[in-house]
Design a protein around this motif. Structure first.
Motif, PDB file in Angstrom:
ATOM      1  N   UNK A  30     -28.694  86.413  64.885  1.00 53.32           N
ATOM      2  CA  UNK A  30     -29.784  86.795  63.974  1.00 53.32           C
ATOM      3  C   UNK A  30     -29.552  86.296  62.557  1.00 53.32           C
ATOM      4  N   UNK A  31     -29.028  85.086  62.443  1.00 53.48           N
ATOM      5  CA  UNK A  31     -28.724  84.520  61.127  1.00 53.48           C
ATOM      6  C   UNK A  31     -29.970  83.897  60.521  1.00 53.48           C
ATOM      7  N   UNK A  32     -30.535  84.545  59.516  1.00 53.50           N
ATOM      8  CA  UNK A  32     -31.751  84.058  58.874  1.00 53.50           C
ATOM      9  C   UNK A  32     -31.434  82.932  57.892  1.00 53.50           C
ATOM     10  N   UNK A  33     -30.551  83.198  56.933  1.00 56.51           N
ATOM     11  CA  UNK A  33     -30.224  82.172  55.936  1.00 56.51           C
ATOM     12  C   UNK A  33     -28.932  82.503  55.204  1.00 56.51           C
ATOM     13  N   UNK A  34     -28.410  81.491  54.500  1.00 59.91           N
ATOM     14  CA  UNK A  34     -27.285  81.649  53.596  1.00 59.91           C
ATOM     15  C   UNK A  34     -27.787  81.538  52.164  1.00 59.91           C
ATOM     16  N   UNK A  35     -27.190  82.303  51.276  1.00 69.05           N
ATOM     17  CA  UNK A  35     -27.413  82.147  49.841  1.00 69.05           C
ATOM     18  C   UNK A  35     -26.115  81.634  49.225  1.00 69.05           C
ATOM     19  N   UNK A  36     -26.209  80.522  48.488  1.00 68.01           N
ATOM     20  CA  UNK A  36     -25.058  80.004  47.754  1.00 68.01           C
ATOM     21  C   UNK A  36     -25.113  80.580  46.343  1.00 68.01           C
ATOM     22  N   UNK A  37     -24.046  81.243  45.947  1.00 66.16           N
ATOM     23  CA  UNK A  37     -23.976  81.852  44.620  1.00 66.16           C
ATOM     24  C   UNK A  37     -22.856  81.205  43.820  1.00 66.16           C
ATOM     25  N   UNK A  38     -23.033  81.210  42.497  1.00 65.87           N
ATOM     26  CA  UNK A  38     -22.103  80.508  41.598  1.00 65.87           C
ATOM     27  C   UNK A  38     -21.753  81.417  40.431  1.00 65.87           C
ATOM     28  N   UNK A  39     -20.528  81.306  39.960  1.00 68.69           N
ATOM     29  CA  UNK A  39     -20.090  82.057  38.782  1.00 68.69           C
ATOM     30  C   UNK A  39     -19.149  81.186  37.965  1.00 68.69           C
TER      31      UNK A  39
ATOM     32  N   UNK B 298     -29.111  88.483  57.599  1.00 66.67           N
ATOM     33  CA  UNK B 298     -29.742  88.577  58.917  1.00 66.67           C
ATOM     34  C   UNK B 298     -31.254  88.687  58.783  1.00 66.67           C
ATOM     35  N   UNK B 299     -31.936  88.591  59.912  1.00 64.74           N
ATOM     36  CA  UNK B 299     -33.392  88.728  59.924  1.00 64.74           C
ATOM     37  C   UNK B 299     -33.842  90.092  59.434  1.00 64.74           C
ATOM     38  N   UNK B 300     -33.021  91.123  59.662  1.00 62.39           N
ATOM     39  CA  UNK B 300     -33.410  92.477  59.259  1.00 62.39           C
ATOM     40  C   UNK B 300     -32.957  92.827  57.850  1.00 62.39           C
ATOM     41  N   UNK B 301     -32.433  91.842  57.100  1.00 62.64           N
ATOM     42  CA  UNK B 301     -32.046  92.076  55.713  1.00 62.64           C
ATOM     43  C   UNK B 301     -30.597  92.469  55.525  1.00 62.64           C
ATOM     44  N   UNK B 302     -29.883  92.787  56.608  1.00 64.87           N
ATOM     45  CA  UNK B 302     -28.459  93.111  56.487  1.00 64.87           C
ATOM     46  C   UNK B 302     -27.705  91.846  56.080  1.00 64.87           C
ATOM     47  N   UNK B 303     -26.722  91.995  55.203  1.00 62.55           N
ATOM     48  CA  UNK B 303     -26.018  90.819  54.713  1.00 62.55           C
ATOM     49  C   UNK B 303     -24.527  91.083  54.616  1.00 62.55           C
ATOM     50  N   UNK B 304     -23.784  90.013  54.509  1.00 60.68           N
ATOM     51  CA  UNK B 304     -22.354  90.097  54.265  1.00 60.68           C
ATOM     52  C   UNK B 304     -21.941  88.934  53.372  1.00 60.68           C
ATOM     53  N   UNK B 305     -20.867  89.135  52.603  1.00 60.92           N
ATOM     54  CA  UNK B 305     -20.344  88.104  51.719  1.00 60.92           C
ATOM     55  C   UNK B 305     -19.096  87.486  52.322  1.00 60.92           C
ATOM     56  N   UNK B 306     -18.938  86.191  52.122  1.00 60.54           N
ATOM     57  CA  UNK B 306     -17.684  85.515  52.406  1.00 60.54           C
ATOM     58  C   UNK B 306     -16.972  85.270  51.078  1.00 60.54           C
ATOM     59  N   UNK B 307     -15.668  85.290  51.135  1.00 61.91           N
ATOM     60  CA  UNK B 307     -14.849  85.276  49.931  1.00 61.91           C
ATOM     61  C   UNK B 307     -15.202  84.091  49.019  1.00 61.91           C
ATOM     62  N   UNK B 308     -15.102  84.282  47.697  1.00 59.40           N
ATOM     63  CA  UNK B 308     -15.381  83.194  46.759  1.00 59.40           C
ATOM     64  C   UNK B 308     -14.244  82.178  46.729  1.00 59.40           C
ATOM     65  N   UNK B 309     -14.582  80.916  46.514  1.00 56.80           N
ATOM     66  CA  UNK B 309     -13.587  79.864  46.336  1.00 56.80           C
ATOM     67  C   UNK B 309     -13.925  79.115  45.058  1.00 56.80           C
ATOM     68  N   UNK B 310     -12.899  78.632  44.359  1.00 52.92           N
ATOM     69  CA  UNK B 310     -13.159  77.965  43.093  1.00 52.92           C
ATOM     70  C   UNK B 310     -13.279  76.462  43.284  1.00 52.92           C
ATOM     71  N   UNK B 311     -14.097  75.878  42.452  1.00 56.07           N
ATOM     72  CA  UNK B 311     -14.341  74.440  42.516  1.00 56.07           C
ATOM     73  C   UNK B 311     -13.160  73.688  41.931  1.00 56.07           C
ATOM     74  N   UNK B 312     -12.846  72.538  42.525  1.00 61.88           N
ATOM     75  CA  UNK B 312     -11.816  71.676  41.969  1.00 61.88           C
ATOM     76  C   UNK B 312     -12.403  70.358  41.501  1.00 61.88           C
ATOM     77  N   UNK B 313     -13.697  70.408  41.185  1.00 61.61           N
ATOM     78  CA  UNK B 313     -14.391  69.190  40.767  1.00 61.61           C
ATOM     79  C   UNK B 313     -14.744  69.245  39.295  1.00 61.61           C
ATOM     80  N   UNK B 314     -14.588  68.124  38.629  1.00 60.16           N
ATOM     81  CA  UNK B 314     -15.069  67.956  37.266  1.00 60.16           C
ATOM     82  C   UNK B 314     -16.293  67.069  37.344  1.00 60.16           C
ATOM     83  N   UNK B 315     -17.354  67.466  36.731  1.00 60.31           N
ATOM     84  CA  UNK B 315     -18.603  66.723  36.800  1.00 60.31           C
ATOM     85  C   UNK B 315     -18.463  65.327  36.244  1.00 60.31           C
TER      86      UNK B 315
END
Length: 542
Positions: free
Chosen positions: A386-395, A448-465
């Motif tokens: 029942x995987x509806x979508x992923x949200x990519x978040x940034x900090x 999920x399709x029913x709105x239930x969600x879970x987070x996967x652990x954050x990882x830091x970027x090693x890229x310089x623009x």
């Protein structure tokens, strides 16, 4: 959403709730005030002849404007199927009272019958320990067993046709206002019997339950004197002080509201709903301080009378919770008064979807790579439910002491249900346009399709623009040059062909000017070790 179809002169309503549940009703009111039989027929059609049973019968009495429905003692309610099979829902010997009781003890009720051994008939519930007339009859909450059983109905090959609902009584002192009867057909209920396993006898060993779950449970033989249980008063909710024979359940909120019912008690039990994260600290939940929250304010439902909830009740108990935080965990705690024990039938009706299943998405290969100076997230799933979508978040964290404040940068559609590898990627087009002075983190939120969600652990970027890529000029040079594209805190190191460090300095700006005190002609390696990655440049000194 229910779809209603007009069948016969507005008398009969049929609704198909989903592909497996069928509901039919008769809502023609009647005044029942004598021993004469009052009949209300219900026309059933379109129910498959295999795999279906009579799941539930709902009966609602009350005139809609008064607290009184009339004296229900000596009342009779029966149901007859199209083949002539009869079941007694309530009989005079199993009615609400053993003798004619006062009107003040019999209120409007909406009683729901299910045929299960874990439930009590109205008569048995009324005579349970401390279920006295002075406390009223909260028949609108939870479920009750009929005096007979539904087995004859559930062996009938064809339930389609005319069903008869018959009502009668012996007293003419009070008018009994009939409002409706409702028949619900569908697959048999799945009730999990956990009475012998005791999986819920402590907070640490609490039983998970979610929307649609039905358990036949008990609080028999559980540890006594559970002093570490919730305090006697939590956020103004005073409940029980002894904490003996407690049963524990938990759910994860999938909505800001939730509904729970517990039925079939044989002794006085007290229950409450709290929020906890560690089984040591508890906070109050709106609507979770005793089931009496569900019985106040409307004349259309039964109220508790003459007594507070502080001592518990043997009546069915239920909760209408609000103000929940989606994804957070909440506990339902049941405690027998003075250590009393009881079996019970507990159901999560709404608001806890998906909280007990294993992780709906199994994630592998969750990493960030650099694509021309831009951060690229890549992840792989091996299982999706029942995987509806992923949200990519940034900090962006400018200081190691700062909290990470994530914001959404993308949504990636999921694959619903899958048991093969699925590969996902996201390229952060903005990563090379932001002047960074600290770490950049990314994390995934799976919904999920029913709105239930879970987070996967954050990882830091090693890229310089791209506008942070290292550049030095002039090159070749005579030991004097400028290095650009740094981030504050980067460590700049220069080594010779033998790997010996001849220069080291921490950057405090994006650009630094370097003058080597001594040098020989040849190639040198300039390295930048920073918050993102190690970059190396070859430099020719002449």
């Amino acid at each position: 959403m229910k779809k209603y179809f007009l069948v016969v002169a507005l008398l009969f309503l049929v609704s198909i709730v989903d592909a497996q549940t069928y509901t039919f009703s008769n809502t023609t009111t009647a005044s029942v005030n004598s021993t004469a039989v009052t009949l209300r027929n219900v026309t059933v059609s379109g129910v498959p002849t295999t795999g279906m049973v009579l799941r539930q019968v709902n009966v609602y009495f009350g005139n809609g404007s008064s607290l009184y429905s009339g004296d229900m003692s000596g009342f009779t309610l029966t149901l007859t199927d199209p083949s002539g099979n009869v079941v007694n829902l309530i009989t005079p010997s199993g009615s609400f009272t053993t003798s004619g009781s006062s009107n003040s003890a019999n209120k409007i009720f909406n009683i729901k019958f299910r045929d299960h051994a874990g439930l009590k008939t109205p008569k048995a519930q009324m005579t349970a320990t401390s279920s006295t007339l002075s406390k009223g009859y909260p028949f609108n909450q939870g479920y009750y067993k009929p005096e007979g059983n539904f087995s004859s109905f559930n062996t009938t090959t064809n339930v389609n046709g005319t069903w008869g609902f018959r009502m009668s009584g012996y007293s003419t002192s009070y008018a009994r206002t009939f409002n409706s009867v409702e028949l619900i057909f569908g697959p048999p209920f799945v009730v999990t019997d956990i009475r012998g396993t005791n999986p819920n006898q402590s907070c640490a060993n609490r039983q998970c339950f979610q929307t649609g779950d039905l358990f036949w449970a008990r609080n028999v033989g559980y540890p006594t004197n559970q002093a570490s249980a919730p305090p006697n008063t939590v956020g103004g909710c005073g409940w029980n002080g002894q904490k003996d024979n407690m049963a524990w359940f938990y759910f994860k909120a999938s909505s800001t509201t939730a509904t729970i019912s517990a039925s079939g008690f044989s002794t006085v039990q007290e229950s409450s709903v709290f929020k906890t994260t560690d089984c040591s600290s508890y906070s109050a939940v709106t609507g979770g301080c005793g089931p009496s929250d569900l019985f106040a304010g409307s004349p259309h439902i039964t109220k508790y009378f003459n007594g507070s909830y502080a001592g518990g009740y043997a009546w069915n108990q239920g909760y209408s919770l609000s103000g929940l935080t989606i994804g957070d965990e909440y506990i339902f705690v049941l405690d027998g008064q003075s250590g009393t024990q009881s079996e019970f039938y507990i159901e999560m009706l709404a608001g806890g979807d998906g909280g007990c299943s294993t992780l709906p998405v199994k994630l592998t290969n969750y990493e960030i790579t650099c694509n021309k100076g831009k951060a690229e997230l890549n992840w792989t799933t091996t299982t999706e439910i029942n995987n509806d979508y992923f949200i990519v978040e940034k900090a962006i964290q400018n200081n190691v002491k700062d909290e990470l404040n994530f914001f959404e940068v993308a949504r990636i559609n999921g694959n619903g249900n899958s048991n093969i590898e699925q590969h996902y990627t996201f390229l952060d087009q903005t990563s090379n346009n932001t002047i960074l002075k600290g770490k950049t983190y990314y994390r995934l939120k799976q919904v999920d399709y029913n709105g239930v969600y879970e987070y996967f652990y954050p990882i830091n970027s090693n890229c310089i623009g791209e506008n942070h890529e290292l550049n030095l000029f002039p090159n070749p040079n005579k030991g004097k040059f400028t290095l650009t594209g740094l981030v504050e805190g980067d460590l700049v190191t220069i080594t010779n062909n033998y790997g010996i460090v001849i220069f080291e300095q921490e950057a405090n700006d994006r650009n630094i000017h370097i003058e080597l005190p001594t040098h020989k002609k040849g190639y040198y390696i300039l390295s930048v070790k920073g918050l993102y990655q190690v970059q190396k440049l070859k430099m020719l000194l002449d």
